[in-house]
Design an enzyme around this catalytic site. Structure first.
Site, short mmCIF file in Angstrom:
data_model
loop_
_atom_site.label_atom_id
_atom_site.label_comp_id
_atom_site.label_asym_id
_atom_site.label_seq_id
_atom_site.Cartn_x
_atom_site.Cartn_y
_atom_site.Cartn_z
N HIS A 83 -107.88 143.30 63.46
CA HIS A 83 -107.49 144.18 64.58
C HIS A 83 -108.71 144.71 65.33
O HIS A 83 -108.70 144.79 66.56
CB HIS A 83 -106.61 145.33 64.08
CG HIS A 83 -105.36 144.87 63.38
ND1 HIS A 83 -104.67 145.66 62.50
CD2 HIS A 83 -104.71 143.68 63.42
CE1 HIS A 83 -103.63 144.98 62.03
NE2 HIS A 83 -103.64 143.76 62.57
N HIS A 241 -97.45 141.65 67.91
CA HIS A 241 -98.46 141.88 66.87
C HIS A 241 -98.95 140.56 66.27
O HIS A 241 -100.14 140.41 65.98
CB HIS A 241 -97.97 142.82 65.77
CG HIS A 241 -99.08 143.14 64.83
ND1 HIS A 241 -100.03 144.11 65.09
CD2 HIS A 241 -99.49 142.54 63.68
CE1 HIS A 241 -100.94 144.11 64.15
NE2 HIS A 241 -100.64 143.16 63.26
N ASP A 245 -102.67 139.21 65.95
CA ASP A 245 -103.32 138.66 64.75
C ASP A 245 -103.94 137.29 65.06
O ASP A 245 -105.06 137.00 64.62
CB ASP A 245 -102.30 138.51 63.61
CG ASP A 245 -102.01 139.82 62.91
OD1 ASP A 245 -102.81 140.76 63.03
OD2 ASP A 245 -100.97 139.90 62.23
N HIS A 267 -101.99 134.46 59.02
CA HIS A 267 -103.45 134.35 58.94
C HIS A 267 -103.92 133.02 58.36
O HIS A 267 -104.87 132.42 58.86
CB HIS A 267 -104.01 135.51 58.13
CG HIS A 267 -103.82 136.83 58.80
ND1 HIS A 267 -104.40 137.14 60.01
CD2 HIS A 267 -103.08 137.91 58.46
CE1 HIS A 267 -104.05 138.36 60.38
NE2 HIS A 267 -103.25 138.85 59.46
ZN LIG Z 1 -102.16 142.42 62.04
#
Ligand SMILES: [Zn+2]
Length: 285
Positions: A83, A241, A245, A267
């Site tokens: 972030h 969001h 990411d 991720h």
């Molecule tokens: Zn995040």
């Protein structure tokens, strides 16, 4: 007309600090963003240990992809960098030293907004070096189970991002967001404020495993089986969001241009895409 990215590399005008708790560890830590010379890129430094450890924010230094991005160098790591990294790079800073006193970057408000405000408080200055970006030259994609992360070339050197947040259970709604050009203004307004995603049915189990200890009700958008539980900042905050990411993870390549598409990716897959792009760029050199 939104301002275009500056043509020269930048750094922050002065050092700025923020103190808070880590998302997963819940432990207090402090970050300080400091100016760095042209050509440095973004480098983290662990400053709470007897010896100062530098950890470059580059894809080769990813140590963990489990629910957050952790970097590691010579056995010393820093957790949940995505972030702050997204905020620093996509607001327009090419070079910075990010000192962390603790093992995890503070969560802030659960989004990138805290760090965007921090960069704005610092101010941005130009440096004497031409800005360069990694261009996606040929389609690259990676898949895992039903999820997919894709990078496509664009004709106009912009950064374009699309993300589909796939419904976690039957009957739930999927969300789709698309940002045709991620300028600093678009990033600040439409992407940075989107908070960490939590699933209502997972929260208790995560805490038992010692994860998500630093997240309260205000720092996450909680997805329940019948829609969001509690307030949301956007009707599609979860997808935004996840796009954030993705932007934080591709920031591990430095400045890039191309169309990045995530379909249910997280991720681990984002990192795989970044590694594939990094290898493709090396081959093209
Ligand atoms: Zn995040």
């Amino acid at each position: 007309m939104a301002a275009r990215l500056l043509e020269r590399e930048t750094t922050v005008a002065r050092a700025v600090s923020y103190r808070g708790r880590g998302l997963h560890t819940g432990r207090p830590s402090r970050v300080t963003i400091r100016p760095a010379p042209a050509g440095t890129g973004i480098v983290f430094a662990r400053c709470d240990l007897p010896r100062r450890h530098m950890i470059p924010a580059r894809i080769d230094f990813v140590g963990t992809s489990r629910r957050a991005t952790g970097l590691s160098c010579d056995g010393v790591g820093v957790l949940t960098v995505e972030h702050i990294l997204a905020a620093v790079l996509w607001v327009g800073v090419d070079n910075a030293l990010i000192e962390v006193e603790g093992e995890e970057v503070p969560l802030g408000d659960g989004s990138s907004r805290t760090f965007v405000e921090l960069v704005e408080e610092a101010g941005i200055v130009e440096l004497e070096r031409e800005r360069r970006a990694l261009r996606v030259r040929t389609p690259v994609w990676v898949t895992r189970d039903e999820a997919c992360a894709i990078a496509l070339p664009v004709e106009d050197d912009v950064l374009r991002v699309s993300f589909t947040f796939v419904a976690a259970k039957p009957g739930m709604r999927s969300e789709h967001v698309h940002f045709n050009e991620v300028t600093p203004e678009v990033f600040k307004r439409d992407i940075a404020p989107a908070r960490t995603v939590g699933f209502q049915w997972e929260v208790a189990a995560l805490r038992e495993k010692g994860l998500a200890l630093g997240v309260g009700q205000d720092e996450a958008v909680i997805v329940g089986e019948n829609g969001y539980v509690g307030h949301s900042r956007f009707p599609d905050e979860a997808a935004r969001h996840k796009a954030l990411d993705l932007l934080g993870d591709i920031a591990l390549l430095g400045r890039v241009s191309g169309h990045f598409i995530g379909i249910g990716s997280g991720h681990a897959l984002n990192h795989e895409l970044a590694r594939a792009l990094s290898r493709a760029a090396e081959r093209a050199m």
